[in-house]
Design an enzyme around this catalytic site. Structure first.
Site, PDB file in Angstrom:
ATOM      1  N   PHE A   1      43.838 -27.580  -6.120  1.00 30.70           N
ATOM      2  CA  PHE A   1      44.982 -28.318  -5.574  1.00 30.70           C
ATOM      3  C   PHE A   1      46.217 -28.178  -6.452  1.00 30.70           C
ATOM      4  O   PHE A   1      46.133 -27.882  -7.649  1.00 30.70           O
ATOM      5  CB  PHE A   1      44.639 -29.796  -5.359  1.00 30.70           C
ATOM      6  CG  PHE A   1      44.232 -30.559  -6.602  1.00 30.70           C
ATOM      7  CD1 PHE A   1      45.138 -30.804  -7.636  1.00 30.70           C
ATOM      8  CD2 PHE A   1      42.949 -31.059  -6.736  1.00 30.70           C
ATOM      9  CE1 PHE A   1      44.777 -31.517  -8.765  1.00 30.70           C
ATOM     10  CE2 PHE A   1      42.571 -31.779  -7.865  1.00 30.70           C
ATOM     11  CZ  PHE A   1      43.489 -32.005  -8.881  1.00 30.70           C
ATOM     12  N   ASN A  27      43.180 -20.201 -13.859  1.00 32.29           N
ATOM     13  CA  ASN A  27      43.779 -20.622 -12.609  1.00 32.29           C
ATOM     14  C   ASN A  27      44.422 -19.440 -11.898  1.00 32.29           C
ATOM     15  O   ASN A  27      44.923 -18.525 -12.523  1.00 32.29           O
ATOM     16  CB  ASN A  27      44.863 -21.671 -12.872  1.00 32.29           C
ATOM     17  CG  ASN A  27      44.313 -23.013 -13.283  1.00 32.29           C
ATOM     18  OD1 ASN A  27      43.343 -23.498 -12.734  1.00 32.29           O
ATOM     19  ND2 ASN A  27      44.968 -23.639 -14.254  1.00 32.29           N
ATOM     20  N   HIS A  43      35.398 -17.779 -12.996  1.00 32.58           N
ATOM     21  CA  HIS A  43      35.415 -17.485 -14.437  1.00 32.58           C
ATOM     22  C   HIS A  43      34.260 -16.556 -14.770  1.00 32.58           C
ATOM     23  O   HIS A  43      33.227 -16.583 -14.102  1.00 32.58           O
ATOM     24  CB  HIS A  43      35.293 -18.761 -15.260  1.00 32.58           C
ATOM     25  CG  HIS A  43      36.493 -19.650 -15.166  1.00 32.58           C
ATOM     26  ND1 HIS A  43      37.695 -19.360 -15.778  1.00 32.58           N
ATOM     27  CD2 HIS A  43      36.675 -20.822 -14.491  1.00 32.58           C
ATOM     28  CE1 HIS A  43      38.571 -20.322 -15.519  1.00 32.58           C
ATOM     29  NE2 HIS A  43      37.981 -21.213 -14.744  1.00 32.58           N
ATOM     30  N   LYS A  85      41.640  -4.429 -11.660  1.00 36.77           N
ATOM     31  CA  LYS A  85      41.825  -4.112 -13.072  1.00 36.77           C
ATOM     32  C   LYS A  85      41.352  -5.302 -13.902  1.00 36.77           C
ATOM     33  O   LYS A  85      41.779  -6.435 -13.663  1.00 36.77           O
ATOM     34  CB  LYS A  85      43.304  -3.840 -13.378  1.00 36.77           C
ATOM     35  CG  LYS A  85      43.824  -2.494 -12.896  1.00 36.77           C
ATOM     36  CD  LYS A  85      43.393  -1.336 -13.774  1.00 36.77           C
ATOM     37  CE  LYS A  85      44.005  -1.398 -15.151  1.00 36.77           C
ATOM     38  NZ  LYS A  85      45.450  -1.204 -15.180  1.00 36.77           N
ATOM     39  N   ASP A 140      40.095   5.046 -11.619  1.00 41.28           N
ATOM     40  CA  ASP A 140      38.829   5.331 -12.308  1.00 41.28           C
ATOM     41  C   ASP A 140      37.668   5.548 -11.355  1.00 41.28           C
ATOM     42  O   ASP A 140      36.743   6.302 -11.664  1.00 41.28           O
ATOM     43  CB  ASP A 140      38.474   4.186 -13.255  1.00 41.28           C
ATOM     44  CG  ASP A 140      39.234   4.258 -14.568  1.00 41.28           C
ATOM     45  OD1 ASP A 140      39.938   5.258 -14.788  1.00 41.28           O
ATOM     46  OD2 ASP A 140      39.125   3.308 -15.366  1.00 41.28           O
ATOM     47  N   ARG A 164     -10.855 -16.196  -1.768  1.00 42.74           N
ATOM     48  CA  ARG A 164     -10.264 -16.733  -2.993  1.00 42.74           C
ATOM     49  C   ARG A 164     -10.980 -16.212  -4.238  1.00 42.74           C
ATOM     50  O   ARG A 164     -10.369 -16.111  -5.308  1.00 42.74           O
ATOM     51  CB  ARG A 164     -10.292 -18.265  -2.977  1.00 42.74           C
ATOM     52  CG  ARG A 164      -9.262 -18.902  -2.049  1.00 42.74           C
ATOM     53  CD  ARG A 164      -9.251 -20.406  -2.228  1.00 42.74           C
ATOM     54  NE  ARG A 164      -8.106 -21.012  -1.533  1.00 42.74           N
ATOM     55  CZ  ARG A 164      -7.660 -22.248  -1.768  1.00 42.74           C
ATOM     56  NH1 ARG A 164      -8.252 -22.982  -2.699  1.00 42.74           N
ATOM     57  NH2 ARG A 164      -6.632 -22.725  -1.107  1.00 42.74           N
ATOM     58  N   GLY A 217     -11.474  -5.497  -0.113  1.00 43.18           N
ATOM     59  CA  GLY A 217     -10.878  -5.808   1.178  1.00 43.18           C
ATOM     60  C   GLY A 217     -10.106  -4.707   1.869  1.00 43.18           C
ATOM     61  O   GLY A 217     -10.590  -3.593   2.094  1.00 43.18           O
ATOM     62  N   GLY A 218      -8.840  -5.046   2.212  1.00 40.89           N
ATOM     63  CA  GLY A 218      -7.987  -4.136   2.967  1.00 40.89           C
ATOM     64  C   GLY A 218      -7.670  -2.860   2.226  1.00 40.89           C
ATOM     65  O   GLY A 218      -7.491  -1.799   2.840  1.00 40.89           O
ATOM     66  N   ARG A 244      49.223 -24.282 -13.395  1.00 39.97           N
ATOM     67  CA  ARG A 244      49.316 -23.732 -12.037  1.00 39.97           C
ATOM     68  C   ARG A 244      50.728 -23.257 -11.716  1.00 39.97           C
ATOM     69  O   ARG A 244      50.911 -22.236 -11.058  1.00 39.97           O
ATOM     70  CB  ARG A 244      48.849 -24.783 -11.016  1.00 39.97           C
ATOM     71  CG  ARG A 244      48.652 -24.216  -9.619  1.00 39.97           C
ATOM     72  CD  ARG A 244      47.642 -25.032  -8.857  1.00 39.97           C
ATOM     73  NE  ARG A 244      46.365 -25.084  -9.567  1.00 39.97           N
ATOM     74  CZ  ARG A 244      45.448 -24.126  -9.541  1.00 39.97           C
ATOM     75  NH1 ARG A 244      45.653 -23.038  -8.825  1.00 39.97           N
ATOM     76  NH2 ARG A 244      44.337 -24.245 -10.218  1.00 39.97           N
ATOM     77  N   LYS A 256       0.807  -1.223   0.000  1.00 39.59           N
ATOM     78  CA  LYS A 256       0.000   0.000   0.000  1.00 39.59           C
ATOM     79  C   LYS A 256       0.838   1.270   0.000  1.00 39.59           C
ATOM     80  O   LYS A 256       0.310   2.376   0.226  1.00 39.59           O
ATOM     81  CB  LYS A 256      -0.960  -0.030   1.187  1.00 39.59           C
ATOM     82  CG  LYS A 256      -1.985  -1.170   1.050  1.00 39.59           C
ATOM     83  CD  LYS A 256      -2.930  -1.271   2.209  1.00 39.59           C
ATOM     84  CE  LYS A 256      -3.965  -2.351   1.938  1.00 39.59           C
ATOM     85  NZ  LYS A 256      -3.403  -3.667   1.617  1.00 39.59           N
TER      86      LYS A 256
END
Length: 660
Positions: free
Chosen positions: A609, A500, A660, A334, A408, A114, A85-86, A520, A64
């Site tokens: 790992f 990675n 990613h 960046k 920036d 309803r 109603g309300g 890695r 409301k």
């Protein structure tokens, strides 16, 4: 052409075979075939009008906000108000004259509310085509009055589900009458206006004021499009929830539907961008999820596509750093990876000299300013033109540091008036200032569209904390408070680094980030080169470089890095030497090696790992004493053995952090 095409059970027909329209034809329509379908409905003609006067409005809202003011405005324009109603009670309480829908229809509300508006007098009043002789006569015969506007919200189904309500209560909060009126009004938008949100009230009021009590076709079409989008999202949410419910009810059982429902993602355009990732990628825009704010407000400047990607990632990073360590945090981003990140840890005198700040000034810095000073100095060459984030309010100290740097923009939870004053003058007034939305909820799931495919996954909402640093698998078990802090820092940093990735941290700041490598060990080498540069910036010969007056700050940063690297071309060396009062003696390989031998206490974290011990072998050359990784490789014993050989302590976090 007149061909018919089939694709995934959908058929595309040329509209000339479907519609006899007296107005402009619809170019094409997608239709799903229905078994034993007799025919496709033809368009219904009526009187075309741009501005349609509003004489009667039906109002039924659960939210409301602003409705009394809006209804008061309509009443001032001699609009009859129908309500239920309300909502009717609230409007009468404000002194407005309201007719109950049950009085208008002659049918009382029933079945626990309803059935309120599911009645021919309601939907006939909404769907009747103005100027169509048959419709006009049938409406007259049935006592159906025209309803020109519907103002409604749908029952808060998603909020009910989110509250943990029972199955039965969620079912009761599936709106039936609201979507029915919404669709009827939106379908007949040539003559009727659908209003579905308080944030539309002002626009509708202005249009009515400007058009002598009526709404325009342009507005009605826009509101109809939003209404159908809302309906699609609402039904999609119900379908998704319903399909996840067990057949046996709340006690358990198989899901109600083993087929995934259609997912409707509805977005609200917020503002246009100059372009996307590249200047030729136009148009571009930022959109919010329907019924949700953006994660930040733009206080100053005009952010770009990549600026906002950086801001979104950087802001999450500093929030999690603050949660994970309890310290004010900062990040320098960046191209959607951190160049640096840090928490508020006091500087040593040598660091002060390397970062060009006097010790007494550093000691007086606020924690937020200290965190950003460290973050920016992790890799000041890569941080050139960064987008930064801080976890706490930006104060004058932080603003003064930022003012000196080429940057920036910034995202933060809030700003002091003095800080805003300083930052708004940066970049000729174009410096981007974003204020984060407090208590923002990004949702449990995230979606991304790539090359026509939509990807969906649960958002990576795990917060790395000291609890992830307890499974120490090496002979050396001791992880001091500083080591745990640095391992948390490195782990959260790589969580928002393109995989990675590995990250090195020391004394509360990242000192090397290796991003986006397929191997890695290459991540280790890339980040390790940055660690070496960070260390050697504190070498006495580097600290002793004497620049000529007027050499700019960033030029001094770049010159020190090139001095450390030493691989000049002949032309480059001439220009480099011109920056100094006297040409510096070279920093020899022997001097570098001797200085780096003293390195110790560095923490390293990996987003996955270590598949081989070669990463540990290389890390040993960089002063690494502490290692965090998910574990789970068949090579874990060999990697653990390597850590033991070098006297390192290694903990398995059990959490992979690909990004990613």
């Amino acid at each position: 052409n007149d061909s018919v095409f089939a694709f995934d059970k959908w058929f595309l027909f040329n509209s000339s075979h479907l519609y006899n329209r007296t107005t402009a034809p619809l170019a094409r329509i997608l239709i799903r075939p229905i078994a034993n379908m007799a025919h496709i409905l033809s368009a219904v003609s009526g009187t075309s009008a741009d501005v349609v006067p509003i004489t009667r409005a039906l109002i039924s809202v659960s939210d409301k906000t602003g409705i009394v003011e809006f209804a008061t405005f309509l009443a001032s324009k001699n609009v009859q108000l129908l309500s239920t109603g309300g909502t009717a009670k609230a409007l009468r309480g404000a002194g407005l004259t309201v007719m109950d829908v049950s009085e208008y229809t002659g049918a009382v509300e029933c079945l626990d509310g309803r059935v309120k508006t599911l009645h021919p007098k309601v939907h006939g009043g909404l769907l009747g085509v103005r100027g169509n002789a048959q419709h006009e006569q049938e409406m007259k015969d049935q006592g159906i009055e025209k309803i020109d506007m519907t103002i409604l919200n749908l029952y808060p189904f998603q909020q009910t589900v989110a509250s943990g309500a029972s199955f039965e209560q969620c079912i009761e909060n599936i709106d039936i009458g609201g979507p029915s009126m919404l669709r009827s009004t939106a379908k007949n938008h040539a003559f009727t206006t659908i209003v579905t949100s308080p944030d539309q009230y002002e626009l509708v009021k202005k249009t009515i004021e400007d058009n002598n009590g009526g709404t325009t076709l342009v507005l009605r079409k826009k509101l109809a499009a939003k209404a159908f989008a809302l309906s699609a999202a609402y039904d999609s949410g119900i379908a998704t929830w319903f399909s996840e419910q067990p057949l046996g009810g709340e006690a358990g059982g198989e899901p109600a539907n083993d087929e995934k429902p259609v997912v409707a993602r509805v977005y609200k355009p917020e503002f246009t961008l100059k372009y996307g990732c590249n200047p030729h990628q136009k148009p571009a825009q930022i959109l919010s999820r329907l019924d949700s704010k953006l994660p930040f407000d733009v206080i100053n400047g005009t952010p770009g596509y990549i600026n906002l990607l950086d801001a979104a990632n950087a802001w999450q990073l500093v929030l999690e750093l603050k949660q994970g360590t309890g310290l004010p945090a900062a990040a320098s981003f960046k191209h959607v990876s951190p160049a640096g990140a840090a928490v508020a840890v006091p500087l040593t005198d040598v660091e002060c000299q390397a970062y060009e700040i006097k010790p007494e000034e550093a000691a007086a810095l606020t924690p937020t300013a200290l965190a950003y000073l460290r973050a920016r100095n992790a890799d000041p060459m890569c941080s050139f033109g960064d987008f930064c984030a801080v976890s706490d309010q930006v104060d004058e100290d932080t603003a003064k540091i930022l003012k000196k740097e080429v940057s920036d923009g910034i995202v933060a939870p809030s700003y002091t008036p003095k800080a805003l004053e300083i930052l708004k003058t940066k970049k000729g007034g174009k410096f981007i200032i974003l204020q984060a939305t407090s208590d923002y909820d990004p949702g449990e799931f995230e979606y991304r569209e790539v090359y026509g495919m939509a990807f969906s996954q649960k958002r990576n909402d795990i917060i790395i904390s000291k609890e992830h640093m307890t499974d120490v698998v090496t002979a050396k078990k001791e992880l001091g408070e500083g080591a745990v802090r640095d391992l948390i820092l490195a782990s959260i940093c790589i969580k928002y680094t393109q995989s990675n990735s590995v990250g090195f941290a020391k004394d509360g700041m990242m000192v090397g980030v290796g991003a986006g490598q397929q191997s890695r060990v290459d991540c280790i080498k890339l980040a390790g080169r940055k660690v070496t540069t960070w260390y050697l910036r504190q070498h006495p010969k580097v600290l002793g470089l004497l620049f000529k007056e007027g050499v700019k700050r960033q030029d001094r940063v770049n010159a020190r890095v090139r001095y450390i690297e030493g691989d000049f071309t002949d032309e480059e060396k001439i220009r480099w030497e011109a920056q100094f009062q006297t040409v510096p003696e070279p920093l020899t390989a022997e001097e570098k090696d001797s200085f780096l031998k003293a390195a110790t206490g560095v923490a390293i974290s990996s987003d996955a790992f270590f598949p081989f011990r070669d990463s540990i072998d290389h890390a040993s050359k960089l002063g690494v004493s502490y290692v965090a990784q998910p574990g789970g490789s068949v090579q874990d014993p060999q990697v653990t053995e390597a850590c033991d050989e070098y006297g390192m302590a290694m903990t398995f976090t059990g959490v992979r952090l690909f990004h990613h």
